[in-house]
Design a protein around this motif. Sequence first.
Motif, PDB file in Angstrom:
ATOM      1  N   ALA A  90       0.808  -1.222   0.000  1.00  0.00           N
ATOM      2  CA  ALA A  90       0.000   0.000   0.000  1.00  0.00           C
ATOM      3  C   ALA A  90       0.841   1.271   0.000  1.00  0.00           C
ATOM      4  O   ALA A  90       0.302   2.369  -0.144  1.00  0.00           O
ATOM      5  N   LEU A  91       2.162   1.144   0.174  1.00  0.00           N
ATOM      6  CA  LEU A  91       3.053   2.306   0.122  1.00  0.00           C
ATOM      7  C   LEU A  91       3.347   2.617  -1.335  1.00  0.00           C
ATOM      8  O   LEU A  91       4.092   1.899  -2.009  1.00  0.00           O
ATOM      9  N   ARG A  92       2.750   3.695  -1.834  1.00  0.00           N
ATOM     10  CA  ARG A  92       2.820   4.003  -3.265  1.00  0.00           C
ATOM     11  C   ARG A  92       3.917   5.013  -3.613  1.00  0.00           C
ATOM     12  O   ARG A  92       4.566   4.913  -4.662  1.00  0.00           O
ATOM     13  N   VAL A  93       4.139   6.009  -2.768  1.00  0.00           N
ATOM     14  CA  VAL A  93       5.110   7.072  -3.058  1.00  0.00           C
ATOM     15  C   VAL A  93       5.961   7.339  -1.827  1.00  0.00           C
ATOM     16  O   VAL A  93       5.450   7.420  -0.712  1.00  0.00           O
TER      17      VAL A  93
ATOM     18  N   LYS B 256       0.498 -11.124   9.472  1.00  0.00           N
ATOM     19  CA  LYS B 256      -0.102 -11.988   8.458  1.00  0.00           C
ATOM     20  C   LYS B 256      -0.255 -11.264   7.126  1.00  0.00           C
ATOM     21  O   LYS B 256      -0.075 -11.865   6.054  1.00  0.00           O
ATOM     22  N   ASN B 257      -0.593  -9.978   7.190  1.00  0.00           N
ATOM     23  CA  ASN B 257      -0.905  -9.229   5.969  1.00  0.00           C
ATOM     24  C   ASN B 257       0.075  -8.112   5.645  1.00  0.00           C
ATOM     25  O   ASN B 257       0.095  -7.622   4.511  1.00  0.00           O
ATOM     26  N   ASN B 258       0.853  -7.686   6.627  1.00  0.00           N
ATOM     27  CA  ASN B 258       1.673  -6.492   6.463  1.00  0.00           C
ATOM     28  C   ASN B 258       3.153  -6.804   6.311  1.00  0.00           C
ATOM     29  O   ASN B 258       3.641  -7.856   6.707  1.00  0.00           O
ATOM     30  N   GLY B 259       3.857  -5.849   5.756  1.00  0.00           N
ATOM     31  CA  GLY B 259       5.307  -5.822   5.744  1.00  0.00           C
ATOM     32  C   GLY B 259       5.771  -4.474   6.238  1.00  0.00           C
ATOM     33  O   GLY B 259       4.958  -3.580   6.507  1.00  0.00           O
ATOM     34  N   VAL B 260       7.076  -4.297   6.362  1.00  0.00           N
ATOM     35  CA  VAL B 260       7.650  -3.032   6.824  1.00  0.00           C
ATOM     36  C   VAL B 260       8.646  -2.531   5.792  1.00  0.00           C
ATOM     37  O   VAL B 260       9.504  -3.294   5.310  1.00  0.00           O
ATOM     38  N   TYR B 261       8.516  -1.250   5.460  1.00  0.00           N
ATOM     39  CA  TYR B 261       9.511  -0.595   4.627  1.00  0.00           C
ATOM     40  C   TYR B 261      10.286   0.366   5.522  1.00  0.00           C
ATOM     41  O   TYR B 261       9.717   1.303   6.074  1.00  0.00           O
ATOM     42  N   ALA B 262      11.586   0.110   5.686  1.00  0.00           N
ATOM     43  CA  ALA B 262      12.447   0.935   6.521  1.00  0.00           C
ATOM     44  C   ALA B 262      13.214   1.904   5.638  1.00  0.00           C
ATOM     45  O   ALA B 262      13.760   1.518   4.595  1.00  0.00           O
ATOM     46  N   PHE B 263      13.266   3.173   6.063  1.00  0.00           N
ATOM     47  CA  PHE B 263      13.986   4.201   5.324  1.00  0.00           C
ATOM     48  C   PHE B 263      14.962   4.873   6.286  1.00  0.00           C
ATOM     49  O   PHE B 263      14.551   5.420   7.318  1.00  0.00           O
ATOM     50  N   VAL B 264      16.248   4.789   5.959  1.00  0.00           N
ATOM     51  CA  VAL B 264      17.289   5.329   6.837  1.00  0.00           C
ATOM     52  C   VAL B 264      17.480   6.816   6.534  1.00  0.00           C
ATOM     53  O   VAL B 264      17.966   7.179   5.456  1.00  0.00           O
TER      54      VAL B 264
ATOM     55  N   ALA C 264      21.943   0.083  15.433  1.00  0.00           N
ATOM     56  CA  ALA C 264      22.605   1.272  14.898  1.00  0.00           C
ATOM     57  C   ALA C 264      24.094   0.997  14.742  1.00  0.00           C
ATOM     58  O   ALA C 264      24.792   0.745  15.725  1.00  0.00           O
ATOM     59  N   ASP C 265      24.581   1.040  13.500  1.00  0.00           N
ATOM     60  CA  ASP C 265      26.009   0.873  13.255  1.00  0.00           C
ATOM     61  C   ASP C 265      26.754   2.197  13.418  1.00  0.00           C
ATOM     62  O   ASP C 265      27.975   2.223  13.514  1.00  0.00           O
ATOM     63  N   SER C 266      26.006   3.300  13.402  1.00  0.00           N
ATOM     64  CA  SER C 266      26.481   4.626  13.784  1.00  0.00           C
ATOM     65  C   SER C 266      25.266   5.344  14.355  1.00  0.00           C
ATOM     66  O   SER C 266      24.171   4.773  14.387  1.00  0.00           O
ATOM     67  N   ASP C 267      25.410   6.563  14.815  1.00  0.00           N
ATOM     68  CA  ASP C 267      24.216   7.315  15.212  1.00  0.00           C
ATOM     69  C   ASP C 267      23.289   7.381  14.004  1.00  0.00           C
ATOM     70  O   ASP C 267      23.713   7.787  12.908  1.00  0.00           O
ATOM     71  N   THR C 268      22.041   6.996  14.184  1.00  0.00           N
ATOM     72  CA  THR C 268      21.169   6.842  13.028  1.00  0.00           C
ATOM     73  C   THR C 268      19.739   7.272  13.333  1.00  0.00           C
ATOM     74  O   THR C 268      19.309   7.271  14.494  1.00  0.00           O
ATOM     75  N   GLU C 269      19.020   7.663  12.278  1.00  0.00           N
ATOM     76  CA  GLU C 269      17.594   7.977  12.362  1.00  0.00           C
ATOM     77  C   GLU C 269      16.881   7.131  11.317  1.00  0.00           C
ATOM     78  O   GLU C 269      17.302   7.093  10.157  1.00  0.00           O
ATOM     79  N   ILE C 270      15.798   6.483  11.717  1.00  0.00           N
ATOM     80  CA  ILE C 270      15.112   5.536  10.839  1.00  0.00           C
ATOM     81  C   ILE C 270      13.606   5.763  10.906  1.00  0.00           C
ATOM     82  O   ILE C 270      13.046   5.985  11.981  1.00  0.00           O
ATOM     83  N   LEU C 271      12.959   5.674   9.751  1.00  0.00           N
ATOM     84  CA  LEU C 271      11.501   5.675   9.645  1.00  0.00           C
ATOM     85  C   LEU C 271      11.058   4.281   9.236  1.00  0.00           C
ATOM     86  O   LEU C 271      11.533   3.739   8.226  1.00  0.00           O
ATOM     87  N   LEU C 272      10.169   3.688  10.022  1.00  0.00           N
ATOM     88  CA  LEU C 272       9.592   2.379   9.721  1.00  0.00           C
ATOM     89  C   LEU C 272       8.146   2.564   9.286  1.00  0.00           C
ATOM     90  O   LEU C 272       7.358   3.201   9.989  1.00  0.00           O
ATOM     91  N   MET C 273       7.788   2.003   8.139  1.00  0.00           N
ATOM     92  CA  MET C 273       6.431   2.131   7.612  1.00  0.00           C
ATOM     93  C   MET C 273       5.836   0.739   7.427  1.00  0.00           C
ATOM     94  O   MET C 273       6.189   0.022   6.486  1.00  0.00           O
ATOM     95  N   GLU C 274       4.973   0.328   8.344  1.00  0.00           N
ATOM     96  CA  GLU C 274       4.291  -0.957   8.240  1.00  0.00           C
ATOM     97  C   GLU C 274       3.000  -0.755   7.458  1.00  0.00           C
ATOM     98  O   GLU C 274       2.132   0.022   7.856  1.00  0.00           O
ATOM     99  N   VAL C 275       2.865  -1.465   6.346  1.00  0.00           N
ATOM    100  CA  VAL C 275       1.703  -1.320   5.464  1.00  0.00           C
ATOM    101  C   VAL C 275       1.259  -2.692   4.963  1.00  0.00           C
ATOM    102  O   VAL C 275       2.053  -3.645   4.952  1.00  0.00           O
ATOM    103  N   PRO C 276       0.014  -2.810   4.520  1.00  0.00           N
ATOM    104  CA  PRO C 276      -0.415  -4.065   3.922  1.00  0.00           C
ATOM    105  C   PRO C 276       0.379  -4.359   2.654  1.00  0.00           C
ATOM    106  O   PRO C 276       0.599  -3.475   1.813  1.00  0.00           O
ATOM    107  N   VAL C 277       0.815  -5.597   2.527  1.00  0.00           N
ATOM    108  CA  VAL C 277       1.503  -6.036   1.305  1.00  0.00           C
ATOM    109  C   VAL C 277       0.756  -7.182   0.633  1.00  0.00           C
ATOM    110  O   VAL C 277       1.100  -7.583  -0.475  1.00  0.00           O
ATOM    111  N   LYS C 278      -0.287  -7.704   1.294  1.00  0.00           N
ATOM    112  CA  LYS C 278      -1.065  -8.793   0.744  1.00  0.00           C
ATOM    113  C   LYS C 278      -2.526  -8.378   0.691  1.00  0.00           C
ATOM    114  O   LYS C 278      -3.057  -7.814   1.647  1.00  0.00           O
TER     115      LYS C 278
END
Length: 238
Positions: free
Chosen positions: A40-43, A185-193, A223-237
């Motif tokens: 469901a993550l389109r853009v 069951k239905n979702n996945g996660v898209y991680a953006f560093v 964290a392999d260094s100081d890091t900021e991450i956005l996790l987006m869990e969305v339906p993939v099925k």
Amino acid sequence: MKTILHKANTRGDANHGWLHSKHTFSFANYYDPERMNFGALRVLNDDTVSESRGFGTHPHKDMEIVSIPLEGDLKHRDNMGNEAIIKAGDIQVMSAGTGIMHSEYNNNPDKPVKFLQIWVIPNKQDVEPRYDQITLNTIDRNNKLQQVLSPNPNDSGVWIHQNAWFNMTNLDQNKEVKYSLNDPKNNGVYAFVLKGDASINNQKLNERDGFGIWDIETLDIKADSDTEILLMEVPVKQ
């Protein structure tokens, strides 16, 4: 477990002078049939807008639109009567539904504004358009996960018409967090560093890399260094 890796330098690159945009998924003149969406993550656009420039009034329909400022101030106006400034630490959401018109401009005369624009395909069509924005306490994401979006209007963060959850974290080097999917069951996660370097389930990631993962219940993030991450869990099925 299934995964897909999008390195930062493989993204679409659109430089219009006043706008420099990096496209994780196909958008506008950037088209790759292998990179249309992650469920469901389109853009996922990584935008930099020059001083006092911006997007004039334009329409949207049947899309959940999330803006996350990273640097500078972004001015928003829409045909629902909303006029606001959003800045780093804020998150903005619009349910376009039956149709909205809006504009976005860099409110700073002396520096660029940087922000993520994210589109999520909704699970309901033709809803009444709406607008919301909140200011988050970014301290609450230091070395832990901060939920910033969900499907529940009464939950923390903003909400959208989709079975989706977004979390953000700022990790010091060598710190670790675990993320458990709300709907494995239905979702996945898209991680953006957003910054720094990290490992997610042993996949090494660098700044602005994207990593999709599904058919899994938890993510181990280090964290392999100081890091900021956005996790987006969305339906993939479907």
